[in-house]
Design an enzyme around this catalytic site. Structure first.
Site, PDB file in Angstrom:
ATOM      1  N   ASP A  53       0.839  -1.185   0.000  1.00 28.87           N
ATOM      2  CA  ASP A  53       0.000   0.000   0.000  1.00 28.87           C
ATOM      3  C   ASP A  53       0.886   1.251   0.000  1.00 28.87           C
ATOM      4  O   ASP A  53       1.893   1.298   0.722  1.00 28.87           O
ATOM      5  CB  ASP A  53      -0.853  -0.054   1.278  1.00 28.87           C
ATOM      6  CG  ASP A  53      -1.906   1.023   1.312  1.00 28.87           C
ATOM      7  OD1 ASP A  53      -2.820   0.963   0.476  1.00 28.87           O
ATOM      8  OD2 ASP A  53      -1.808   1.920   2.172  1.00 28.87           O
ATOM      9  N   GLU A  70       1.405   0.219  -4.907  1.00 25.57           N
ATOM     10  CA  GLU A  70       0.931   1.498  -5.409  1.00 25.57           C
ATOM     11  C   GLU A  70       2.136   2.422  -5.515  1.00 25.57           C
ATOM     12  O   GLU A  70       2.701   2.803  -4.487  1.00 25.57           O
ATOM     13  CB  GLU A  70      -0.083   2.106  -4.436  1.00 25.57           C
ATOM     14  CG  GLU A  70      -1.389   1.344  -4.336  1.00 25.57           C
ATOM     15  CD  GLU A  70      -2.366   2.031  -3.386  1.00 25.57           C
ATOM     16  OE1 GLU A  70      -3.504   2.273  -3.791  1.00 25.57           O
ATOM     17  OE2 GLU A  70      -1.985   2.322  -2.228  1.00 25.57           O
TER      18      GLU A  70
END
Ligand code: CA
Length: 664
Positions: free
Chosen positions: A347, A376
């Protein structure tokens, strides 16, 4: 997680004076400790503890009979040991007991904490638990392993949340919302169609990507009848499973065993398990386990001493500091070894530094060469970490073992994530063709792709297609069905399903790794809620009756996955191969046409012709004469072929893909 990606912005700091004033500079002088005995070791000598807390003045350890609501049986003064650690021991194996630490720093006793390395915890993760891990393994665990895949591009990733997947009454699953829901076979919806793990197997995905499954903060594990829902992007104990997904959060052994049972069950059915990991921030600031063991150290701060916040969640961790970087590396290694996890999704990965991400990839591949890592490649706000050190999408070429999500293809196919009404290539918006092509070549350098016309990225940022994860929707933002309903208000659901098929066909035939969000294959929706991180089951739970109502949609996805798996041409691993074998025809507004030539990557097809018509009118294209097998046409797809074609002038129906293959 629900955070708006912000493109790389200005690096802060960097004159010497500013550096000297930086409140974080003192942490560079902290001793570090990277032994594998941090916090708890139980062996034939007894039970030993070692807490890393370099600036503590005193440290106490409390041993408890239960996970909460009891007084300590024993209070032990820990003694200062090497490299900033504090040690204590007892001569017995204290299985069944719980413990916490408490440090005194700056003359003040802080709150109790289970530490940062609790591998088992009681309800709500308040206290660490001492359990015998050898008793947590399901039978056959010693031979358990995930599917062997050579490259990440061979994976087909299915992102899911435990509760979404099994909670709805139509799932037919007994252990709703639990890890072990994925151990139940033979479950069906009221129409008798498969749900649960049988559904995953039938669909043909190779890996599930489970939303955060470590112990998170938001759901009260002592009051599960409240049916609280959360995605879990609020980390509490990084190295223990979440209690609300177990059948008994109060028994620390149960969550460990049940998570392993889930993993074993998926592995036994040829499906790998990818864990979503959120090391970039913690749920609490001053009260986090990081802050209560080594105040300040694990986080970045602004010059005024406040928490910097590149996560948009109140704080950001400092992977560039050795003890934090080691924590991340050792934590994922632990999950890979103890739980046989097959991959990790980071993340807000760009909050971490490149060096740490490279260490993560190198160390994990030593444990299992099939493990893969993606994340990400952005932050949610500015960070004191200089842009050139961030594990950004734009820096992925410096991280050979890491992949990033392509927001290029995502936004170009379906329209921008932040504007519900905005359309994309698959829903008729013109001018996005070149950005879709960036997705098709996996963001690698290609002589026929003009990156200057790219909407998001302006240069070929991936060194190889193995560094790209392609998708059109995920848990964040409007999921595909909702996006299509909001951006095509005049259309029917039949039209929207057609657009969804075209959208996913582009994703699943592109170079890189395809990724889909749970339930898209049966055209589920989330009632238009774009940020459903704590929405009730009525929004998030998948209604499995849709498997029946949208049976044709499901069959399309199933065939699409089968088609990709049968054809290595979609799974090239080097930029050179992609540049050599992909030949684009002249792009027209709303129309993309290309050929994958010459048995690419050992494919049985000599040539595969793909034409995507995103417009609402039929288009005529010229296809070379030959003996073609038609794979996809007019919103239908069959991996084994729908019929034959001799090429020539062919019509591509509105909002659909025409795909043909020939063996010579
Ligand atoms: Ca929890």
């Amino acid at each position: 997680m629900k955070i708006l990606p912000v493109l790389a912005s200005i690096a802060l700091c960097c004159n010497v004076e500013a550096m000297a004033e930086n409140p974080d500079s003192k942490f560079l002088n902290y001793p570090v400790y990277n032994g594998d005995d941090l916090e708890l070791t139980v062996d034939n000598v007894g039970t030993r503890w070692r807490l890393w807390s370099p600036e503590a003045e005193e440290v106490e350890l409390y041993v408890y009979p239960t996970g909460r609501n009891s007084s300590p049986e024993k209070t032990i003064k820990m003694t200062k040991a090497e490299n900033g650690t504090w040690a204590a021991s007892m001569p017995e194996k204290l299985y069944g007991k719980f413990y916490t630490f408490r440090i005194k720093q700056g003359g003040k006793w802080l709150k109790e904490t289970p530490g940062v390395w609790a591998k088992a915890v009681g309800a709500n993760g308040e206290r660490a638990a001492i359990i015998d891990f050898s008793k947590t393994n399901p039978s056959g665990w010693e031979n358990d392993k995930g599917p062997a895949i050579k490259h990440i591009t061979d994976a087909i990733i299915y992102e899911m949340h435990h509760r979404d997947f099994s909670e709805h009454p139509s799932s037919g699953i007994a252990n709703k919302g639990k890890f072990i829901a994925l151990t139940e076979h033979g479950t069906t919806n009221p129409e008798g169609e498969s749900t649960g793990i049988d559904h995953l197997k039938d669909l043909g995905v190779t890996h599930v990507h489970i939303l955060p499954s470590y112990d998170y903060n938001s759901v009260d594990e002592t009051n599960l009848q409240l049916n609280q829902y959360n995605w879990g992007y609020d980390p509490l104990n990084y190295n223990s499973p979440e209690g609300s997904y177990s059948t008994n959060p109060s028994d620390p052994t149960v969550r460990v065993r049940e998570m392993k049972e889930m993993i074993k069950s998926l592995h036994d059915n040829g499906i790998g398990v990818i864990m979503d990991v959120v090391y970039n921030h913690t749920a609490d600031n001053d009260d986090s386990n990081f802050s209560l063991t080594a105040p300040g150290y694990y986080y970045r701060h602004r010059p005024d001493g406040s928490y910097s916040d590149a996560s948009g969640c109140g704080n950001e961790t400092a992977s560039e500091r050795r003890q934090m970087g080691d924590f991340i590396v050792n934590s994922v290694k632990y999950w890979a070894k103890e739980y046989h996890i097959d991959g990790f999704r980071f993340d807000l990965m760009a909050i971490h530094d490149i060096e740490t991400m490279n260490r993560v990839a190198e160390e994990l591949k030593k444990i299992n060469p099939n493990i893969f890592i993606y994340g990400e490649g952005w932050t949610a706000g500015d960070s004191p970490l200089p842009v050139e050190q961030r594990a950004l999408k734009e820096n992925v070429a410096k991280m050979p073992g890491v992949a990033v999500f392509s927001d290029d293809i995502r936004d170009a196919i379906k329209g921008h994530y932040s504007d519900a009404a905005d359309r994309g290539f698959a829903t008729g918006k013109k001018g996005l063709e070149e950005t879709v092509k960036i997705g098709i070549v996996g963001a690698t350098s290609h002589p026929q792709v003009d990156y200057k016309k790219g909407n998001n990225s302006k240069f070929p940022y991936a060194a190889a297609p193995t560094q790209i994860v392609n998708y059109v929707s995920c848990h964040d933002d409007l999921m595909l069905t909702d996006k299509l309903r909001k951006s095509m208000p005049e259309a029917t659901d039949a039209d929207r399903k057609r657009a969804a098929r075209l959208a996913q066909t582009i994703v699943f035939t592109s170079q890189g790794t395809p990724f889909m969000f749970t339930g898209e294959e049966i055209f589920r929706d989330k009632k238009g809620v774009h940020n459903s991180y704590k929405s009730p089951d009525s929004i998030n739970a998948i209604d499995w009756n849709l498997r029946h109502q949208n049976a044709e949609q499901y069959e399309y996805y199933r065939q699409l996955i089968k088609f990709r798996k049968a054809h290595p041409a979609f799974r090239m691993t080097t930029a050179e191969e992609v540049a050599k074998h992909i030949k684009f025809d002249k792009t027209e507004p709303g129309l993309i046409s290309y050929t994958i030539t010459d048995h690419a990557n050992g494919d049985e097809f000599k040539d595969i012709k793909l034409i995507f018509n995103g417009s609402s009118s039929p288009r005529t294209v010229k296809v070379a004469k030959g003996n073609w097998t038609v794979i996809a046409e007019d919103g239908k797809l069959n991996a084994d072929g729908l019929g034959q074609s001799k090429g020539g002038n062919l019509i591509v129906a509105p909002r659909s893909a025409l795909i043909l293959g020939r063996v010579k």
